[in-house]
Design a protein around this motif. Structure first.
Motif, PDB file in Angstrom:
ATOM      1  N   THR A 170      49.409  34.352  63.238  1.00  0.00           N
ATOM      2  CA  THR A 170      49.061  35.714  62.863  1.00  0.00           C
ATOM      3  C   THR A 170      47.586  35.820  62.509  1.00  0.00           C
ATOM      4  N   ASP A 171      46.913  36.809  63.097  1.00  0.00           N
ATOM      5  CA  ASP A 171      45.536  37.090  62.699  1.00  0.00           C
ATOM      6  C   ASP A 171      45.546  37.830  61.375  1.00  0.00           C
ATOM      7  N   ILE A 172      44.561  37.523  60.546  1.00  0.00           N
ATOM      8  CA  ILE A 172      44.496  38.124  59.218  1.00  0.00           C
ATOM      9  C   ILE A 172      43.219  38.943  59.082  1.00  0.00           C
ATOM     10  N   ALA A 173      43.369  40.167  58.575  1.00  0.00           N
ATOM     11  CA  ALA A 173      42.218  41.003  58.236  1.00  0.00           C
ATOM     12  C   ALA A 173      42.121  41.066  56.725  1.00  0.00           C
ATOM     13  N   ASP A 174      40.910  41.115  56.210  1.00  0.00           N
ATOM     14  CA  ASP A 174      40.696  41.132  54.761  1.00  0.00           C
ATOM     15  C   ASP A 174      40.104  42.468  54.322  1.00  0.00           C
ATOM     16  N   LEU A 175      40.593  42.963  53.196  1.00  0.00           N
ATOM     17  CA  LEU A 175      40.024  44.148  52.564  1.00  0.00           C
ATOM     18  C   LEU A 175      39.504  43.757  51.185  1.00  0.00           C
ATOM     19  N   PRO A 176      38.312  44.242  50.787  1.00  0.00           N
ATOM     20  CA  PRO A 176      37.802  43.953  49.436  1.00  0.00           C
ATOM     21  C   PRO A 176      38.741  44.526  48.379  1.00  0.00           C
ATOM     22  N   PHE A 177      38.969  43.738  47.366  1.00  0.00           N
ATOM     23  CA  PHE A 177      39.972  44.081  46.347  1.00  0.00           C
ATOM     24  C   PHE A 177      39.459  43.628  44.989  1.00  0.00           C
ATOM     25  N   ALA A 178      39.753  44.413  43.950  1.00  0.00           N
ATOM     26  CA  ALA A 178      39.415  43.996  42.580  1.00  0.00           C
ATOM     27  C   ALA A 178      40.393  44.642  41.616  1.00  0.00           C
ATOM     28  N   MET A 179      40.495  44.044  40.437  1.00  0.00           N
ATOM     29  CA  MET A 179      41.306  44.601  39.365  1.00  0.00           C
ATOM     30  C   MET A 179      40.436  44.702  38.116  1.00  0.00           C
ATOM     31  N   TYR A 180      40.529  45.851  37.451  1.00  0.00           N
ATOM     32  CA  TYR A 180      39.779  46.097  36.222  1.00  0.00           C
ATOM     33  C   TYR A 180      40.738  46.523  35.128  1.00  0.00           C
ATOM     34  N   ASP A 181      40.317  46.320  33.887  1.00  0.00           N
ATOM     35  CA  ASP A 181      41.028  46.840  32.721  1.00  0.00           C
ATOM     36  C   ASP A 181      40.248  48.024  32.171  1.00  0.00           C
ATOM     37  N   ALA A 182      40.931  49.164  32.008  1.00  0.00           N
ATOM     38  CA  ALA A 182      40.275  50.400  31.590  1.00  0.00           C
ATOM     39  C   ALA A 182      40.414  50.633  30.098  1.00  0.00           C
ATOM     40  N   PHE A 183      39.434  51.355  29.557  1.00  0.00           N
ATOM     41  CA  PHE A 183      39.388  51.742  28.153  1.00  0.00           C
ATOM     42  C   PHE A 183      39.247  50.528  27.224  1.00  0.00           C
ATOM     43  N   THR A 184      38.509  49.544  27.699  1.00  0.00           N
ATOM     44  CA  THR A 184      38.284  48.351  26.887  1.00  0.00           C
ATOM     45  C   THR A 184      37.055  47.609  27.396  1.00  0.00           C
ATOM     46  N   ASP A 185      36.383  46.903  26.473  1.00  0.00           N
ATOM     47  CA  ASP A 185      35.291  46.008  26.868  1.00  0.00           C
ATOM     48  C   ASP A 185      35.719  44.550  26.783  1.00  0.00           C
ATOM     49  N   VAL A 186      37.028  44.319  26.613  1.00  0.00           N
ATOM     50  CA  VAL A 186      37.574  42.967  26.487  1.00  0.00           C
ATOM     51  C   VAL A 186      38.553  42.731  27.633  1.00  0.00           C
ATOM     52  N   PRO A 187      38.349  41.704  28.461  1.00  0.00           N
ATOM     53  CA  PRO A 187      39.304  41.444  29.540  1.00  0.00           C
ATOM     54  C   PRO A 187      40.716  41.213  29.015  1.00  0.00           C
ATOM     55  N   TYR A 188      41.703  41.607  29.833  1.00  0.00           N
ATOM     56  CA  TYR A 188      43.120  41.432  29.545  1.00  0.00           C
ATOM     57  C   TYR A 188      43.573  42.266  28.350  1.00  0.00           C
ATOM     58  N   SER A 189      42.944  43.418  28.208  1.00  0.00           N
ATOM     59  CA  SER A 189      43.430  44.448  27.303  1.00  0.00           C
ATOM     60  C   SER A 189      43.305  45.764  28.059  1.00  0.00           C
ATOM     61  N   GLY A 190      43.521  46.894  27.381  1.00  0.00           N
ATOM     62  CA  GLY A 190      43.435  48.159  28.086  1.00  0.00           C
ATOM     63  C   GLY A 190      44.520  48.301  29.142  1.00  0.00           C
ATOM     64  N   SER A 191      44.287  49.216  30.075  1.00  0.00           N
ATOM     65  CA  SER A 191      45.265  49.527  31.117  1.00  0.00           C
ATOM     66  C   SER A 191      44.743  49.083  32.475  1.00  0.00           C
ATOM     67  N   GLN A 192      45.586  48.424  33.248  1.00  0.00           N
ATOM     68  CA  GLN A 192      45.159  47.789  34.499  1.00  0.00           C
ATOM     69  C   GLN A 192      45.134  48.785  35.662  1.00  0.00           C
ATOM     70  N   ALA A 193      44.136  48.620  36.515  1.00  0.00           N
ATOM     71  CA  ALA A 193      44.103  49.353  37.780  1.00  0.00           C
ATOM     72  C   ALA A 193      43.419  48.490  38.820  1.00  0.00           C
ATOM     73  N   ALA A 194      43.850  48.653  40.064  1.00  0.00           N
ATOM     74  CA  ALA A 194      43.269  47.911  41.176  1.00  0.00           C
ATOM     75  C   ALA A 194      42.508  48.865  42.083  1.00  0.00           C
ATOM     76  N   ILE A 195      41.527  48.319  42.793  1.00  0.00           N
ATOM     77  CA  ILE A 195      40.722  49.088  43.736  1.00  0.00           C
ATOM     78  C   ILE A 195      40.729  48.349  45.070  1.00  0.00           C
ATOM     79  N   VAL A 196      41.120  49.059  46.130  1.00  0.00           N
ATOM     80  CA  VAL A 196      41.098  48.512  47.485  1.00  0.00           C
ATOM     81  C   VAL A 196      40.095  49.332  48.282  1.00  0.00           C
ATOM     82  N   LEU A 197      39.066  48.672  48.795  1.00  0.00           N
ATOM     83  CA  LEU A 197      38.031  49.359  49.577  1.00  0.00           C
ATOM     84  C   LEU A 197      38.352  49.295  51.075  1.00  0.00           C
ATOM     85  N   ASN A 198      37.640  50.128  51.849  1.00  0.00           N
ATOM     86  CA  ASN A 198      37.766  50.140  53.313  1.00  0.00           C
ATOM     87  C   ASN A 198      39.217  50.355  53.749  1.00  0.00           C
ATOM     88  N   ALA A 199      39.905  51.262  53.046  1.00  0.00           N
ATOM     89  CA  ALA A 199      41.339  51.427  53.257  1.00  0.00           C
ATOM     90  C   ALA A 199      41.685  52.553  54.222  1.00  0.00           C
TER      91      ALA A 199
END
Length: 317
Positions: free
Chosen positions: A2-31
């Motif tokens: 199977t050929d694989i295509a890659d899309l840029p992906f990241a996950m951030y935590d919102a409403f916080t300046d400390v990782p692994y707190s706040g509320s999680q959301a993901a971002i998929v680019l070039n979708a």
């Protein structure tokens, strides 16, 4: 093979300046080539409360969709914080000074205005314009609701009404008596989801004006099983509705001429503490602008692997 295509992906935590707190959301680019069905599959696989799929960026206009694990979302406050921060981090949106910059979210159900800037700590502060909710008395079986929440009717506030706030989402604004009542909440999420669906609700926003942090106005727990999240660690649209509730019940004082700022704490019971800021601008006693926001923190970035168009159903349109 199977050929694989890659899309840029990241996950951030919102409403916080400390990782692994706040509320999680993901971002998929070039979708842009992903079908709605495949976006839903990816959102379920990622498994966080919201995933944004960015189709294109034209200047400062971002065309996208938000999905939870069970449905498309018309808007997402915490997802917007994560999205805008991600795009600034990648230099896909300009942020060349500490002045406020403007961006537009182009969503299937309409456009939304976002302001963002780099604050004195170098972090990206994001404020989303949201629709001001309309309010109606909560004509609900409140005794049944108390049972589903694991409390008694005596835990409801005796001085503030329960009201249904309708904007991008439909929230039950549910004032409780104090922090002790908030701490007793033990929802039956399956039962609560059924209750919400029966009554046309999307979230049950239990809150108290009794708070832990002295610089906060609200202590919030937001239950959202009807839209795929048992409890949200931080919810922008919910807090915007609660800010308007406080304003209309004369529970906040102005920060300046015709400006009110409402600061909430949320997510503490989940071990994901969050700080959400809502700003209300008024004229002649009426809300003319309502914003909600804060900052977001990156926790994961990489690539999302997808089969190529001729390799399987995931990439078919």
């Amino acid at each position: 093979m199977t050929d694989i295509a890659d899309l840029p992906f990241a996950m951030y935590d919102a409403f916080t300046d400390v990782p692994y707190s706040g509320s999680q959301a993901a971002i998929v680019l070039n979708a842009g080539q992903l079908s709605t069905e495949n976006r839903m599959r990816i959102a379920r696989q990622i498994g966080v409360p919201a995933t944004s799929f960015v189709d294109r960026i034209e200047g400062t206009t971002v065309s996208l969709q938000f999905f939870s694990t069970v449905m498309e979302l018309p808007m997402c406050g915490h997802g917007t914080l994560c999205l805008i921060t991600r795009l600034v981090d990648l230099d896909l949106l300009p942020c060349d000074s500490d002045d406020w910059h403007n961006a537009t979210l182009d969503l299937p159900k309409g456009k939304a205005t976002v302001k963002y800037r780099r604050n004195t700590n170098g972090r990206i502060e994001v404020m989303l314009d949201v629709a001001t909710a309309t309010f109606a008395p909560a004509a609900l079986d409140m005794d049944r609701l108390a049972t589903l929440l694991g409390i008694t009717p005596d835990d409801y506030s005796s001085s503030l009404p329960a009201e249904v706030a309708s904007a991008d989402f439909i929230h039950l604004c549910l004032p409780l008596r104090d922090l002790d009542a908030m701490n007793r909440l033990q929802p039956d999420f399956a039962g609560l989801a059924a209750f919400c669906i029966e009554n046309g609700l999307e979230t049950v926003a239990a809150f108290s004006t009794d708070v832990i942090a002295v610089d906060r106005h609200l202590h919030v727990r937001d239950f959202c099983p009807a839209v795929g999240v048992s409890e949200s660690a931080a919810a922008g649209t919910t807090n915007a509705a609660l800010a308007a509730y406080l304003f209309r019940n004369n529970l906040v004082k102005p920060e300046g001429a015709d400006l009110f700022e409402i600061r909430a704490e949320q997510g503490l019971k989940l071990g994901r503490p969050s700080q959400i800021t809502s700003r209300i601008m008024v004229s002649d006693g009426d809300i003319t602008r309502l914003q909600v926001g804060g900052i977001a923190t990156r926790v994961i970035e990489g690539k999302l692997s997808l089969p190529s168009p001729d390799s399987g159903p995931l990439s078919q349109q």
